[in-house]
Design a protein around this motif. Structure first.
Motif, PDB file in Angstrom:
ATOM      1  N   GLU A  20       0.817  -1.212   0.000  1.00 14.67           N
ATOM      2  CA  GLU A  20       0.000   0.000   0.000  1.00 14.67           C
ATOM      3  C   GLU A  20       0.854   1.267   0.000  1.00 14.67           C
ATOM      4  O   GLU A  20       0.345   2.360  -0.284  1.00 14.67           O
ATOM      5  N   ASP A  21       2.147   1.138   0.299  1.00  9.30           N
ATOM      6  CA  ASP A  21       3.041   2.293   0.304  1.00  9.30           C
ATOM      7  C   ASP A  21       3.681   2.551  -1.056  1.00  9.30           C
ATOM      8  O   ASP A  21       4.472   3.481  -1.204  1.00  9.30           O
ATOM      9  N   ILE A  22       3.362   1.725  -2.030  1.00 12.39           N
ATOM     10  CA  ILE A  22       3.884   1.939  -3.388  1.00 12.39           C
ATOM     11  C   ILE A  22       2.846   2.757  -4.161  1.00 12.39           C
ATOM     12  O   ILE A  22       1.819   2.242  -4.600  1.00 12.39           O
ATOM     13  N   ASP A  23       3.134   4.041  -4.288  1.00 12.25           N
ATOM     14  CA  ASP A  23       2.174   4.939  -4.945  1.00 12.25           C
ATOM     15  C   ASP A  23       2.932   6.093  -5.592  1.00 12.25           C
ATOM     16  O   ASP A  23       3.938   6.566  -5.051  1.00 12.25           O
ATOM     17  N   TYR A  24       2.418   6.526  -6.755  1.00 10.91           N
ATOM     18  CA  TYR A  24       3.058   7.609  -7.490  1.00 10.91           C
ATOM     19  C   TYR A  24       1.992   8.550  -8.052  1.00 10.91           C
ATOM     20  O   TYR A  24       0.908   8.109  -8.438  1.00 10.91           O
ATOM     21  N   ASP A  25       2.312   9.831  -8.099  1.00  8.41           N
ATOM     22  CA  ASP A  25       1.461  10.792  -8.793  1.00  8.41           C
ATOM     23  C   ASP A  25       2.232  11.320 -10.003  1.00  8.41           C
ATOM     24  O   ASP A  25       3.310  10.811 -10.335  1.00  8.41           O
ATOM     25  N   GLU A  26       1.705  12.317 -10.669  1.00 11.14           N
ATOM     26  CA  GLU A  26       2.355  12.836 -11.878  1.00 11.14           C
ATOM     27  C   GLU A  26       3.758  13.356 -11.574  1.00 11.14           C
ATOM     28  O   GLU A  26       4.701  13.135 -12.341  1.00 11.14           O
ATOM     29  N   GLY A  59      -0.123  15.365  -6.257  1.00 10.94           N
ATOM     30  CA  GLY A  59      -0.012  15.534  -7.705  1.00 10.94           C
ATOM     31  C   GLY A  59       1.328  16.080  -8.145  1.00 10.94           C
ATOM     32  O   GLY A  59       1.740  15.891  -9.295  1.00 10.94           O
ATOM     33  N   THR A  60       2.038  16.755  -7.237  1.00 11.80           N
ATOM     34  CA  THR A  60       3.319  17.385  -7.596  1.00 11.80           C
ATOM     35  C   THR A  60       4.519  16.611  -7.068  1.00 11.80           C
ATOM     36  O   THR A  60       5.656  17.005  -7.308  1.00 11.80           O
ATOM     37  N   GLY A  61       4.272  15.526  -6.353  1.00 19.01           N
ATOM     38  CA  GLY A  61       5.354  14.814  -5.684  1.00 19.01           C
ATOM     39  C   GLY A  61       5.454  15.170  -4.218  1.00 19.01           C
ATOM     40  O   GLY A  61       6.147  14.508  -3.462  1.00 19.01           O
ATOM     41  N   ASN A  62       4.753  16.220  -3.813  1.00 17.96           N
ATOM     42  CA  ASN A  62       4.661  16.574  -2.401  1.00 17.96           C
ATOM     43  C   ASN A  62       3.474  15.856  -1.770  1.00 17.96           C
ATOM     44  O   ASN A  62       2.668  15.217  -2.473  1.00 17.96           O
ATOM     45  N   VAL A  63       3.331  15.982  -0.465  1.00 19.51           N
ATOM     46  CA  VAL A  63       2.252  15.269   0.223  1.00 19.51           C
ATOM     47  C   VAL A  63       1.473  16.222   1.114  1.00 19.51           C
ATOM     48  O   VAL A  63       1.936  17.309   1.461  1.00 19.51           O
ATOM     49  N   LYS A  64       0.286  15.774   1.480  1.00 20.65           N
ATOM     50  CA  LYS A  64      -0.554  16.492   2.434  1.00 20.65           C
ATOM     51  C   LYS A  64      -1.087  15.495   3.450  1.00 20.65           C
ATOM     52  O   LYS A  64      -1.190  14.296   3.179  1.00 20.65           O
ATOM     53  N   GLY A  65      -1.386  15.988   4.645  1.00 21.94           N
ATOM     54  CA  GLY A  65      -1.890  15.120   5.693  1.00 21.94           C
ATOM     55  C   GLY A  65      -3.313  14.665   5.427  1.00 21.94           C
ATOM     56  O   GLY A  65      -4.107  15.378   4.800  1.00 21.94           O
ATOM     57  N   THR A  66      -3.652  13.475   5.921  1.00 21.12           N
ATOM     58  CA  THR A  66      -5.002  12.930   5.741  1.00 21.12           C
ATOM     59  C   THR A  66      -5.828  13.010   7.023  1.00 21.12           C
ATOM     60  O   THR A  66      -7.038  12.747   6.984  1.00 21.12           O
ATOM     61  N   GLY A  67      -5.182  13.321   8.140  1.00 21.37           N
ATOM     62  CA  GLY A  67      -5.895  13.326   9.417  1.00 21.37           C
ATOM     63  C   GLY A  67      -6.018  11.948  10.041  1.00 21.37           C
ATOM     64  O   GLY A  67      -6.639  11.793  11.094  1.00 21.37           O
ATOM     65  N   GLN A  68      -5.421  10.951   9.410  1.00 21.59           N
ATOM     66  CA  GLN A  68      -5.444   9.584   9.943  1.00 21.59           C
ATOM     67  C   GLN A  68      -4.129   9.328  10.700  1.00 21.59           C
ATOM     68  O   GLN A  68      -3.048   9.402  10.119  1.00 21.59           O
ATOM     69  N   PHE A  69      -4.210   9.025  11.984  1.00 21.48           N
ATOM     70  CA  PHE A  69      -3.028   8.863  12.824  1.00 21.48           C
ATOM     71  C   PHE A  69      -2.855   7.408  13.258  1.00 21.48           C
ATOM     72  O   PHE A  69      -3.847   6.688  13.448  1.00 21.48           O
ATOM     73  N   THR A  70      -1.594   7.018  13.422  1.00 20.84           N
ATOM     74  CA  THR A  70      -1.266   5.669  13.886  1.00 20.84           C
ATOM     75  C   THR A  70      -0.234   5.771  15.002  1.00 20.84           C
ATOM     76  O   THR A  70       0.722   6.546  14.894  1.00 20.84           O
ATOM     77  N   ASP A  71      -0.432   4.995  16.070  1.00 16.25           N
ATOM     78  CA  ASP A  71       0.543   4.898  17.152  1.00 16.25           C
ATOM     79  C   ASP A  71       1.319   3.595  16.993  1.00 16.25           C
ATOM     80  O   ASP A  71       0.708   2.510  16.932  1.00 16.25           O
ATOM     81  N   TRP A  72       2.630   3.717  16.924  1.00 18.74           N
ATOM     82  CA  TRP A  72       3.501   2.566  16.704  1.00 18.74           C
ATOM     83  C   TRP A  72       4.168   2.185  18.020  1.00 18.74           C
ATOM     84  O   TRP A  72       4.682   3.039  18.740  1.00 18.74           O
ATOM     85  N   ASP A  73       4.182   0.902  18.303  1.00 20.55           N
ATOM     86  CA  ASP A  73       4.769   0.384  19.538  1.00 20.55           C
ATOM     87  C   ASP A  73       6.275   0.256  19.352  1.00 20.55           C
ATOM     88  O   ASP A  73       6.766  -0.736  18.794  1.00 20.55           O
ATOM     89  N   VAL A  74       7.031   1.269  19.797  1.00 20.75           N
ATOM     90  CA  VAL A  74       8.498   1.229  19.734  1.00 20.75           C
ATOM     91  C   VAL A  74       9.056   1.712  21.069  1.00 20.75           C
ATOM     92  O   VAL A  74       8.399   2.446  21.808  1.00 20.75           O
TER      93      VAL A  74
END
Length: 454
Positions: free
Chosen positions: A227-233, A297-312
Motif C-alpha cells: 500500500e506504500d507503493i504509490d506515485y502521482d504525476e 499531484g506534484t510529488g509533495n504530500v498532504k496530511g489525511t488526518g489519519q493517525f497511527t501509534d507505533w509500539d516502539v
C-alpha cells in the motif's frame, strides 16, 4: 623570487582535501607555487569518512586512498588535534596565510521539532554514528535495550543506522569497529526496526546500491507494505528524469510484492507516514505517532488526518546533519551555513570577507554524496585564485611555514602530522592483524596522540 601562495584549510575531511587538490592542480602551483596547511581538530584526518560512514561500507572508505595521494604531496602539511576557535583563531590564521578556507563540515544532528524529542530513548543519528565509529569525544557505551526501534528519515544515514541496529555484532566484527562497540552491539536487543518517511518511494533519498545492501544480510528481512507503493504525476516525472530515483523505486516495488521470509530481524520501510509526536511515559519513549499522508499531484504530500501509534521503545532521528557555528565568521542560523558567494564568505553588508572562503557542507548544507564536494571545492578555489591574481588577498605578517609550528609550540599545543597519521594507521592495522581484520580503530584521544607521536 616571489614566495608561494600560503593557504590554510580548516577541516581535513574530503571537502578540505579536495580544495587542497584543486590548489595543487592550478597554474599557481607551478609559479609562484602553493604551500597548504590543513588544520583538523581530530588527531586523524578524513572527517566524516572516518567518523560518519558506517564501518561496513569499505567501498566508501576507499575514497581515503585518493585523499592519501593529495596529503602525500610535499606542498601539503597536516596539523591534527588543533581546534579552530580554541587553539587558534581567525586573526592568527591571517597572520600566517594569504587566504583561509573553512571546510569544517557538519557533525551534529539537525533539530526535529515535534513533541517528545527530549525523552529518554530519543536519539540523534549523528550521535549514534559517532559512537559506533569510535569518535574520541563521545561516551564509550550506548543504550541498546529497545527491542522495537523507529528510525525517522529516508536517506543514506537512516539506512546506516537501521542496518547497524539490525545486524548482529558478529556480522560487524570483520570491520574496523573498536572492542567497546562490538561489546555494545553484542548486547543489542533490537529485532524489529521501522523506518519512516513522510513522502513516497520516488521521494526517498536512498542511493540504489546502499538500499540493495540492506537485503544482503542473512539476518535482516526487509519488508515493504504494497500500500506504500504509490506515485502521482510529479513522482512519475521524477522517475523518468532520474535513473537513480527509478532504480530505488523498482527495488522497493520488488520487495513489496515478495513473500516475507524467516530471517530473524525484521526491517520495515514505511512511506507516507509523517512523524507528529514521540510518545512517552515516565520520561521514556513508549511509542511513535505518525499521520498518514497522500500525494498531491506534484510529488509533495498532504496530511489525511489519519493517525497511527507505533509500539516502539526507541526513536533515532536521521533528519539531517547540522554544522557548528564558526567563531568570527558570519552565520545563517536557518540553514546552519556560512553565507557565501561562489565560496567567498559574505559579510552582513553584502561585501566579501577578505581572504576568507568556505567549501563543502559548511557552505551549502549537508546535502549530496561525498564526491559532490569536489565541484564545490573547485569553484571556491577558482575564486580564491582570481582574488590572488587581482591582488585582492591580504598580505600575512608572518608567511614563513615555520612560523606556524613556532606558534603552536609556544602555546604548548600537541599536534599530529601527516607522518603521525602513518604511525597511527600502522598501529590500528597491527591491532587488527591477529584477528584477521584490516584494522581495529583506536578510540581514546590520548591513545591516538601517542600512536601518532604527537
Amino acid at each position: 623570487m616571489p614566495r608561494p601562495l600560503r593557504v590554510a584549510i580548516v577541516g581535513a575531511g574530503p571537502a578540505g582535501i579536495y580544495a587542497a587538490d584543486a590548489l595543487l592542480k592550478s597554474d599557481v602551483a607551478a609559479e609562484p607555487g602553493v604551500s597548504i596547511d590543513l588544520f583538523e581538530r581530530m588527531p586523524a584526518p578524513f572527517g566524516l569518512i572516518r567518523y560518519g560512514v558506517a564501518p561496513d561500507h569499505p567501498r566508501i572508505k576507499g575514497i581515503v586512498k585518493a585523499l592519501h595521494q593529495v596529503l602525500d604531496k610535499p606542498q601539503v602539511r597536516l596539523f591534527g588535534n588543533v581546534d579552530y576557535g580554541t587553539d587558534l583563531h581567525l586573526d592568527d590564521l591571517r597572520a600566517f596565510y594569504d587566504a583561509v578556507i573553512f571546510s569544517t563540515g557538519a557533525m551534529a544532528d539537525r533539530e526535529l521539532k515535534i513533541p517528545g524529542v527530549e525523552l529518554d530513548g530519543s536519539y540523534g543519528a549523528a550521535d549514534f554514528a559517532s559512537w559506533y565509529d569510535g569518535h574520541p569525544d563521545v561516551p564509550r557505551t550506548w543504550p541498546l535495550e529497545a527491542e522495537k526501534v523507529a528510525v525517522l528519515g529516508v536517506g543514506n544515514v537512516a539506512l546506516d543506522i537501521s542496518r547497524i541496529l539490525a545486524k548482529t555484532a558478529d556480522e560487524l566484527l570483520p570491520t574496523e569497529i573498536p572492542p567497546n562497540v562490538y561489546e555494545g552491539l553484542k548486547a543489542n536487543k533490537a529485532v524489529e526496526i521501522h523506518v519512516f518517511g513522510r513522502r513516497g518511494p520516488a521521494q526517498a533519498k536512498f542511493s540504489p546500491m546502499e538500499l540493495r545492501e540492506l537485503d544482503h544480510s542473512p539476518n535482516i528481512e526487509v519488508i515493504v507494505n504494497p500500500e506504500d507503493i504509490d506515485y502521482d504525476e510529479g513522482s512519475i516525472a521524477e522517475r523518468r528524469g532520474n535513473k537513480q530515483v527509478d532504480m530505488v523505486a523498482k527495488t522497493l516495488e520488488n520487495w513489496a510484492i515478495r513473500d516475507v521470509g524467516d530471517r530473524p530481524h525484521k526491517l520495515f520501510l514505511h512511506f507516507f507516514e509523517s512523524p507528529t509526536e514521540i510518545l512517552g511515559e515516565d520520561g521514556k519513549v513508549v511509542g511513535l505517532r505518525t499521520e498518514r499522508t497522500e500525494l498531491d499531484g506534484t510529488g509533495n504530500v498532504k496530511g489525511t488526518g489519519q493517525f497511527t501509534d507505533w509500539d516502539v521503545d526507541a526513536v533515532y532521528r536521521a533528519v539531517g546533519y547540522l554544522s557548528d557555528k564558526l567563531p568570527k565568521l558570519p552565520w545563517d542560523i536557518d540553514s546552519g551555513t556560512v553565507p557565501d558567494e561562489g565560496g567567498r564568505v559574505l559579510q552582513e553588508n553584502g561585501e566579501h570577507f577578505p581572504s576568507t572562503y568556505v567549501t563543502g557542507w559548511i557552505r551549502r548544507g549537508p546535502v549530496g554524496l561525498i564526491g559532490h564536494t569536489k565541484g564545490d571545492a573547485n569553484e571556491t578555489v577558482a575564486n580564491l585564485l582570481d582574488d590572488f591574481a587581482n591582488e585582492r588577498l591580504q598580505t600575512p605578517a608572518s608567511p614563513a611555514p615555520e612560523a606556524v609550528e613556532e606558534f603552536l609550540a609556544e602555546r604548548e599545543i600537541r599536534f599530529t602530522t601527516w607522518e603521525g597519521w602513518y604511525q597511527l594507521d600502522a598501529a590500528e592495522k597491527a591491532l587488527g592483524e591477529p584477528q584477521g581484520r584490516e584494522r581495529v580503530k583506536i578510540v581514546e584521544r590520548e591513545d591516538m596522540l601517542k600512536a601518532s607521536g604527537a
